[in-house]
Write a protein that holds these residues in place. Structure first.
Motif, PDB file in Angstrom:
ATOM      1  N   GLY A  22       0.828  -1.191   0.000  1.00  0.00           N
ATOM      2  CA  GLY A  22       0.000   0.000   0.000  1.00  0.00           C
ATOM      3  C   GLY A  22       0.863   1.241   0.000  1.00  0.00           C
ATOM      4  N   THR A  23       0.237   2.390   0.171  1.00  0.00           N
ATOM      5  CA  THR A  23       0.930   3.670   0.221  1.00  0.00           C
ATOM      6  C   THR A  23       0.551   4.408   1.492  1.00  0.00           C
ATOM      7  OG1 THR A  23      -0.856   4.729  -1.016  1.00  0.00           O
ATOM      8  CG2 THR A  23       1.020   3.876  -2.284  1.00  0.00           C
ATOM      9  N   ALA A  24       1.449   5.295   1.920  1.00  0.00           N
ATOM     10  CA  ALA A  24       1.189   6.063   3.133  1.00  0.00           C
ATOM     11  C   ALA A  24       1.885   7.403   3.015  1.00  0.00           C
ATOM     12  CB  ALA A  24       1.684   5.314   4.370  1.00  0.00           C
ATOM     13  N   ARG A  25       1.284   8.420   3.605  1.00  0.00           N
ATOM     14  CA  ARG A  25       1.880   9.755   3.653  1.00  0.00           C
ATOM     15  C   ARG A  25       2.562   9.954   4.998  1.00  0.00           C
ATOM     16  NH1 ARG A  25      -2.285  14.087   0.833  1.00  0.00           N
ATOM     17  NH2 ARG A  25      -2.309  13.130  -1.243  1.00  0.00           N
ATOM     18  N   ILE A  26       3.854  10.253   4.932  1.00  0.00           N
ATOM     19  CA  ILE A  26       4.640  10.504   6.141  1.00  0.00           C
ATOM     20  C   ILE A  26       4.870  12.003   6.234  1.00  0.00           C
ATOM     21  CG2 ILE A  26       6.767   9.967   7.358  1.00  0.00           C
ATOM     22  CD1 ILE A  26       7.005   7.484   5.582  1.00  0.00           C
ATOM     23  N   VAL A  27       4.507  12.589   7.372  1.00  0.00           N
ATOM     24  CA  VAL A  27       4.612  14.032   7.568  1.00  0.00           C
ATOM     25  C   VAL A  27       5.585  14.293   8.722  1.00  0.00           C
ATOM     26  CG1 VAL A  27       3.403  16.167   8.061  1.00  0.00           C
ATOM     27  CG2 VAL A  27       2.275  14.378   6.739  1.00  0.00           C
ATOM     28  N   VAL A  28       6.655  15.051   8.431  1.00  0.00           N
ATOM     29  CA  VAL A  28       7.581  15.509   9.475  1.00  0.00           C
ATOM     30  C   VAL A  28       7.095  16.887   9.918  1.00  0.00           C
ATOM     31  CG1 VAL A  28       9.961  16.081  10.029  1.00  0.00           C
ATOM     32  CG2 VAL A  28       9.471  14.209   8.442  1.00  0.00           C
ATOM     33  N   ASN A  29       6.619  16.979  11.163  1.00  0.00           N
ATOM     34  CA  ASN A  29       6.023  18.235  11.633  1.00  0.00           C
ATOM     35  C   ASN A  29       6.825  18.931  12.717  1.00  0.00           C
ATOM     36  OD1 ASN A  29       5.559  16.502  13.752  1.00  0.00           O
ATOM     37  ND2 ASN A  29       3.351  16.320  13.389  1.00  0.00           N
ATOM     38  N   SER A  30       7.890  18.343  13.214  1.00  0.00           N
ATOM     39  CA  SER A  30       8.728  19.005  14.220  1.00  0.00           C
ATOM     40  C   SER A  30      10.166  18.545  14.045  1.00  0.00           C
ATOM     41  CB  SER A  30       8.245  18.695  15.631  1.00  0.00           C
ATOM     42  OG  SER A  30       8.390  17.324  15.926  1.00  0.00           O
ATOM     43  N   LEU A  31      11.079  19.420  14.401  1.00  0.00           N
ATOM     44  CA  LEU A  31      12.504  19.142  14.232  1.00  0.00           C
ATOM     45  C   LEU A  31      13.283  19.872  15.316  1.00  0.00           C
ATOM     46  CD1 LEU A  31      14.854  17.991  12.472  1.00  0.00           C
ATOM     47  CD2 LEU A  31      14.798  20.136  11.197  1.00  0.00           C
ATOM     48  N   HIS A  32      14.251  19.175  15.902  1.00  0.00           N
ATOM     49  CA  HIS A  32      15.109  19.785  16.925  1.00  0.00           C
ATOM     50  C   HIS A  32      16.550  19.355  16.668  1.00  0.00           C
ATOM     51  CE1 HIS A  32      16.317  20.388  21.404  1.00  0.00           C
ATOM     52  NE2 HIS A  32      16.651  21.418  20.636  1.00  0.00           N
ATOM     53  N   ILE A  33      17.404  20.330  16.375  1.00  0.00           N
ATOM     54  CA  ILE A  33      18.840  20.102  16.174  1.00  0.00           C
ATOM     55  C   ILE A  33      19.588  21.048  17.102  1.00  0.00           C
ATOM     56  CG2 ILE A  33      20.746  20.088  14.536  1.00  0.00           C
ATOM     57  CD1 ILE A  33      18.763  19.714  12.302  1.00  0.00           C
ATOM     58  N   LYS A  34      20.463  20.490  17.943  1.00  0.00           N
ATOM     59  CA  LYS A  34      21.186  21.306  18.921  1.00  0.00           C
ATOM     60  C   LYS A  34      22.650  20.878  18.937  1.00  0.00           C
ATOM     61  CE  LYS A  34      21.138  22.836  23.750  1.00  0.00           C
ATOM     62  NZ  LYS A  34      20.470  22.698  25.068  1.00  0.00           N
TER      63      LYS A  34
ATOM     64  N   THR B 175      28.903  15.501  17.064  1.00  0.00           N
ATOM     65  CA  THR B 175      27.601  15.132  16.515  1.00  0.00           C
ATOM     66  C   THR B 175      26.483  15.819  17.292  1.00  0.00           C
ATOM     67  OG1 THR B 175      28.493  12.965  15.901  1.00  0.00           O
ATOM     68  CG2 THR B 175      26.095  13.210  15.925  1.00  0.00           C
ATOM     69  N   PRO B 176      25.625  16.584  16.625  1.00  0.00           N
ATOM     70  CA  PRO B 176      24.581  17.316  17.343  1.00  0.00           C
ATOM     71  C   PRO B 176      23.449  16.389  17.779  1.00  0.00           C
ATOM     72  CG  PRO B 176      24.361  17.669  14.991  1.00  0.00           C
ATOM     73  CD  PRO B 176      25.608  16.854  15.174  1.00  0.00           C
ATOM     74  N   GLU B 177      22.650  16.915  18.663  1.00  0.00           N
ATOM     75  CA  GLU B 177      21.451  16.202  19.105  1.00  0.00           C
ATOM     76  C   GLU B 177      20.335  16.429  18.082  1.00  0.00           C
ATOM     77  OE1 GLU B 177      18.183  16.467  22.756  1.00  0.00           O
ATOM     78  OE2 GLU B 177      20.061  17.590  22.848  1.00  0.00           O
ATOM     79  N   VAL B 178      19.702  15.340  17.640  1.00  0.00           N
ATOM     80  CA  VAL B 178      18.692  15.408  16.596  1.00  0.00           C
ATOM     81  C   VAL B 178      17.436  14.688  17.065  1.00  0.00           C
ATOM     82  CG1 VAL B 178      18.102  14.796  14.217  1.00  0.00           C
ATOM     83  CG2 VAL B 178      20.436  15.509  14.758  1.00  0.00           C
ATOM     84  N   ARG B 179      16.293  15.360  16.922  1.00  0.00           N
ATOM     85  CA  ARG B 179      14.993  14.749  17.197  1.00  0.00           C
ATOM     86  C   ARG B 179      14.031  15.145  16.080  1.00  0.00           C
ATOM     87  NH1 ARG B 179      15.510  16.901  22.420  1.00  0.00           N
ATOM     88  NH2 ARG B 179      13.717  18.229  22.008  1.00  0.00           N
ATOM     89  N   ILE B 180      13.221  14.197  15.639  1.00  0.00           N
ATOM     90  CA  ILE B 180      12.262  14.422  14.558  1.00  0.00           C
ATOM     91  C   ILE B 180      10.897  13.925  15.007  1.00  0.00           C
ATOM     92  CG2 ILE B 180      11.609  13.793  12.198  1.00  0.00           C
ATOM     93  CD1 ILE B 180      14.480  13.636  11.462  1.00  0.00           C
ATOM     94  N   GLY B 181       9.886  14.756  14.776  1.00  0.00           N
ATOM     95  CA  GLY B 181       8.512  14.363  15.056  1.00  0.00           C
ATOM     96  C   GLY B 181       7.816  13.946  13.777  1.00  0.00           C
ATOM     97  N   VAL B 182       7.219  12.753  13.785  1.00  0.00           N
ATOM     98  CA  VAL B 182       6.614  12.180  12.586  1.00  0.00           C
ATOM     99  C   VAL B 182       5.134  11.932  12.833  1.00  0.00           C
ATOM    100  CG1 VAL B 182       6.642  10.242  10.966  1.00  0.00           C
ATOM    101  CG2 VAL B 182       8.776  11.103  11.901  1.00  0.00           C
ATOM    102  N   ALA B 183       4.329  12.345  11.859  1.00  0.00           N
ATOM    103  CA  ALA B 183       2.899  12.032  11.859  1.00  0.00           C
ATOM    104  C   ALA B 183       2.572  11.392  10.521  1.00  0.00           C
ATOM    105  CB  ALA B 183       2.066  13.291  12.083  1.00  0.00           C
ATOM    106  N   PHE B 184       1.332  10.907  10.391  1.00  0.00           N
ATOM    107  CA  PHE B 184       0.922  10.242   9.172  1.00  0.00           C
ATOM    108  C   PHE B 184      -0.303  10.933   8.619  1.00  0.00           C
ATOM    109  CE2 PHE B 184       3.463   7.236  11.429  1.00  0.00           C
ATOM    110  CZ  PHE B 184       4.222   6.627  10.436  1.00  0.00           C
ATOM    111  N   GLY B 185      -0.235  11.285   7.328  1.00  0.00           N
ATOM    112  CA  GLY B 185      -1.301  12.047   6.708  1.00  0.00           C
ATOM    113  C   GLY B 185      -2.489  11.189   6.349  1.00  0.00           C
ATOM    114  N   SER B 186      -3.453  11.821   5.708  1.00  0.00           N
ATOM    115  CA  SER B 186      -4.660  11.129   5.294  1.00  0.00           C
ATOM    116  C   SER B 186      -5.052  11.620   3.916  1.00  0.00           C
ATOM    117  CB  SER B 186      -5.793  11.374   6.288  1.00  0.00           C
ATOM    118  OG  SER B 186      -6.090  12.763   6.355  1.00  0.00           O
TER     119      SER B 186
END
Length: 823
Positions: free
Chosen positions: A194-206, A227-238
């Protein structure tokens, strides 16, 4: 007793170092010592010169040894002085960065965010294609927005410090945003379908950045300290394309974090540094690739012990071990492997601690930046395997003022940077090997040519401008509705895995989903001269080439290559040598042309039987023809066939390099133009010594094309022709276009005046947001004005050519004028 041994050790090592220094600095010493021995023997057993000759020799040797010791002391003092001064140099006072963050906040939404989004989008697309998750079969980037929240710089202040002889600024970097919008469309692999939409809605690089100005402030190198600190927030579209719930896509967030972290580590974490150029002039060109010549000259100060991480010779406690290491270093057999993406080349193996290779390689850049890596290997005595010793790298980047920057990591984490103001300028760099105590590599780099998205080349501005003037605005050429004609010419230095000496080579070309192959050639330097046609594919699709050798048990791949077809200009052919990747040698010659389908069909249909245009063919000469006679020569002539029309040249007797210089004319009705080179024989029938087909339909009107065409059906031979497609009614069309362009120019001028007046009023009111919008409008108008200037050059060139043609027709039609001009 211990003191005597220690002094003996120092004397032996000092003598060895002094002897090595004298052999390098005083090459005549090897001739002087035997000469002194001859004079001493004559003086001892034949007759005496004088008693002061040995004294003079002793004084000279003492002076040389004192100079050597003085040089060593001076170098040590300079190093110690520089270390003390630079480490003790005070840093600048702490400076707060509230003003910088305030300025960044004001210009981010309307300027920086959109510019950086366009730049990072292509990088993200490329990385996603290279690093797909095992759960995802195909992924596509749908949307890329960085949001309205800019990163914060230097929250705890910043200051300048000195590292070595390089000024460095340490700057805190913290980017925490929740309104970023990056949308990906993923096609999930089996067992999930199948297919899915992946949405990156937040990002933190320090992390902490290092800024290093180079080349007198013309550029800045920047990198993360760690190496910096990296965090990514992921949601799924519709939506309609959403066929899988979010719970069925595990590990997507960790996969994206790993891709981003690995990209940062490999490109901008110490000692890896990126470059931000600050050119005084911006030519607004987008470089899409280049041709680079890399010459590996020599290496110095190579030591097996230091390259392998052990103690150096001076730190060992035995003179016997030190002497043994010196002997081993002389027997060191090394070579360099040059790597640029997937393209690798190797030098020959050389011996000694200061080997010299002088090997030059042709490399291809597929972007406006690149990293050339140099790997040092040692060949084992058996010669079966190779031991890796060390490596170093040089980065290359295109600058908007049409120059090129080369930079690398220097000694003590310093910076080595060079700038080539124009293509073709040679740059020499001496770079240390990374992570070892000794060893330097000397290389020369020449950026021969940059290729741009508008089809121009940095080495041929005049030729590119002329081609654009005949073909209109190259910036607005569509990437669809055209044909790509690719001629696979020849190959050289191809290596097969078969040791029997047999050679059955062919090449496969893939562009989009279309795959074509050449005929089989039985030579290590094959000559195919085959032409293939592809439909142009948008989206930056590469042309992929693979070379194969035919085997009984299956065909073996002996190398591959890829080349970007972006920015091809109609009517302008590219003739390039492409090096093969994933092998140590081999190149292919390609001729690439873009042809618009409607233009090609229109020229054939509109001119058929109309009598308004004709083909002017000049048969100039030929070279290196096949010998058809027993005496090793030929009597060549050319038979030209154009539809039902046939013409022929005169016969040139007893030559393999004939010169005809004959002009033939045919009505332009779209028929194939065939050339048959034949050998004349008065007794026997004529024999063919090669033929070819001349492509003329896509030529610009009234512009001569001068070309050498290889002959088909024979082992060698080329024919030199000049062909022109004459269109006499072009002046009427260009006059109508010029009237439209004049109205367009007046419109652009009035719009620019309105925007300038608007800018003045916004400056008086202090409206920052309005200023940013107005500047964007002004930038767009400036681009339109540049396009208008190119269009004017087009009309000017067409009018000048037409005036010249009319003048020639008047002179030829009037006998009195022709006699007067000849007199």
């Amino acid at each position: 007793m211990g003191r005597i041994k220690r002094m003996g050790f120092i004397n032996v090592e000092d003598f060895a170092e002094f002897f090595k220094y004298m052999m390098l600095e005083k090459p005549f010493l090897c001739l002087l010592i035997p000469l002194i021995m001859v004079f001493w023997a004559i003086e001892r057993w034949v007759f005496s010169f004088s008693n002061w000759v040995p004294l003079v020799v002793a004084v000279w040797a003492t002076i040389q040894y004192c100079n050597y010791q003085h040089r060593i002391v001076v170098e040590d003092l300079n190093k110690n002085w520089k270390r003390v001064i630079l480490q003790a140099s005070p840093t600048t006072p702490l400076e707060h960065c509230e003003w910088l963050n305030k300025l960044l906040m004001e210009i981010w939404p309307n300027y920086l965010s959109s510019k950086l989004a366009l730049r990072f989008k292509s990088i993200v697309e490329r990385r996603l294609k290279q690093r797909k998750s095992k759960f995802i079969e195909k992924i596509e980037l749908l949307e890329f927005k960085l949001g309205t929240c800019p990163p914060c710089l230097g929250l705890h202040g910043t200051r300048w410090s000195t590292t070595g002889d390089q000024k460095v600024m340490r700057l805190g970097f913290d980017w925490d945003t929740n309104d970023i919008n990056i949308m990906l469309l993923a096609k999930v692999a089996k067992p999930l379908i199948g297919t899915a939409r992946i949405v990156v809605n937040s990002l933190h690089i320090k992390g902490d950045l290092l800024l290093m100005p180079i080349l007198d402030g013309k550029a800045i190198l920047y990198s993360f300290i760690s190496t910096p600190e990296v965090r990514i927030g992921v949601a799924f579209g519709s939506g309609g394309s959403q066929s899988l719930p979010a719970t069925e896509l595990p590990g997507v967030s960790s996969w994206l974090v790993k891709i981003l972290t690995d990209t940062i580590v490999k490109t901008m974490v110490e000692p890896r540094r990126r470059c931000l150029s600050l050119p005084p002039v911006n030519l607004w060109k987008k470089a899409i690739g280049g041709i680079l010549y890399v010459k590996v000259i020599s290496a110095s100060k190579l030591s097996r012990s230091s390259l392998r991480g052990s103690l150096s010779r001076k730190q060992q406690t035995s003179s016997v071990h030190g002497f043994q290491d010196m002997v081993d270093d002389k027997d060191l057999q090394t070579f360099i492997e040059v790597e640029l993406e997937e393209l690798t080349r190797r030098t020959e193996v050389r011996s000694g601690s200061c080997p010299r290779w002088d090997s030059t390689f042709n490399m291809v850049l597929h972007e406006n930046t690149g990293i050339v890596r140099f790997h040092l290997y040692e060949r084992t005595p058996s010669g079966v395997k190779y031991d890796y010793l060390a490596s170093c790298e040089i980065k290359i980047g295109y600058v908007a003022d049409d120059s090129t920057i080369f930079w690398a990591t220097g000694p003590d984490a310093g910076v080595i940077a060079r700038r080539a103001e124009f293509c073709g300028k040679e740059v020499e760099m001496v770079i240390p090997f990374e992570g070892v105590n000794s060893g330097e590599l000397t290389v020369r780099l020449v950026l021969k040519e940059w290729q741009f998205s508008d089809g121009s080349h940095s080495l041929s501005h005049l030729r590119s401008s002329v081609q654009q003037s005949f073909n209109g605005l190259s910036n607005f050429l569509s990437t669809t509705g055209r044909k790509i004609n690719i001629t696979v010419g020849e190959g050289k230095d191809l290596i097969t895995k078969d040791n029997s000496g047999k050679c059955n080579l062919y090449a496969k070309l893939q562009y989009g989903k279309v795959i074509q192959r050449t005929k089989t050639a039985h030579s290590f330097n094959p000559s195919w001269n085959q032409k293939f046609e592809f439909d142009e594919v948008g989206g930056g699709e590469y042309l992929k080439i693979k070379c194969y050798t035919e085997e009984i048990c299956g065909d073996d791949c002996i190398g591959s290559a890829r080349i970007s077809l972006e920015g091809l200009v109609e009517g302008s052919a590219r003739d390039v040598w492409i090096p093969l990747e994933k092998v140590n040698s081999g190149e292919l010659r390609l001729q690439i042309e873009a042809v618009r389908i409607d233009d090609q069909e229109g020229s054939r249909g509109s001119n058929a039987g109309s009598g308004n245009g004709w083909i002017e063919l000049v048969l100039v000469e030929a070279r290196d023809l096949v010998a058809a006679d027993l005496r090793g020569t030929s009597d060549p002539f050319v038979k030209v066939q154009y539809g039902n029309l046939k013409r022929r040249t005169k016969v040139m007797y007893k030559t393999l390099n004939p010169q005809w210089n004959q002009t033939l004319e045919f009505p332009d009705d779209g028929n194939p133009l065939e050339l048959h080179v034949k050998d004349h024989n008065s007794l026997l029938p004529v024999s063919s010594i090669g033929d070819c087909i001349v492509e003329y339909q896509r030529l610009p009107p009234n512009q001569m094309s001068d070309k050498w065409i290889p002959l088909q059906g024979v082992n060698r031979g080329e024919i030199h022709i000049q062909i022109t497609r004459r269109v006499p009614e072009l002046l009427k069309k260009s006059s109508l276009d010029s009237q439209a362009s004049l109205n367009k120019g007046n419109q652009i001028s009035s719009q620019m005046k309105q925007v300038i007046n608007k800018l003045q009023s916004l400056l008086e009111d202090g409206n920052i947001e309005g200023l940013s919008t107005a500047l964007t409008e002004l930038e767009a108008l400036r681009d339109a004005q540049e396009d208008y200037v190119v269009q004017l050059e087009t009309e000017q060139m067409l009018l000048l050519n037409k005036i010249k043609e009319l003048g020639q027709e008047i002179l030829s039609s009037s006998p009195s004028l022709s006699r007067r001009s000849s007199a």
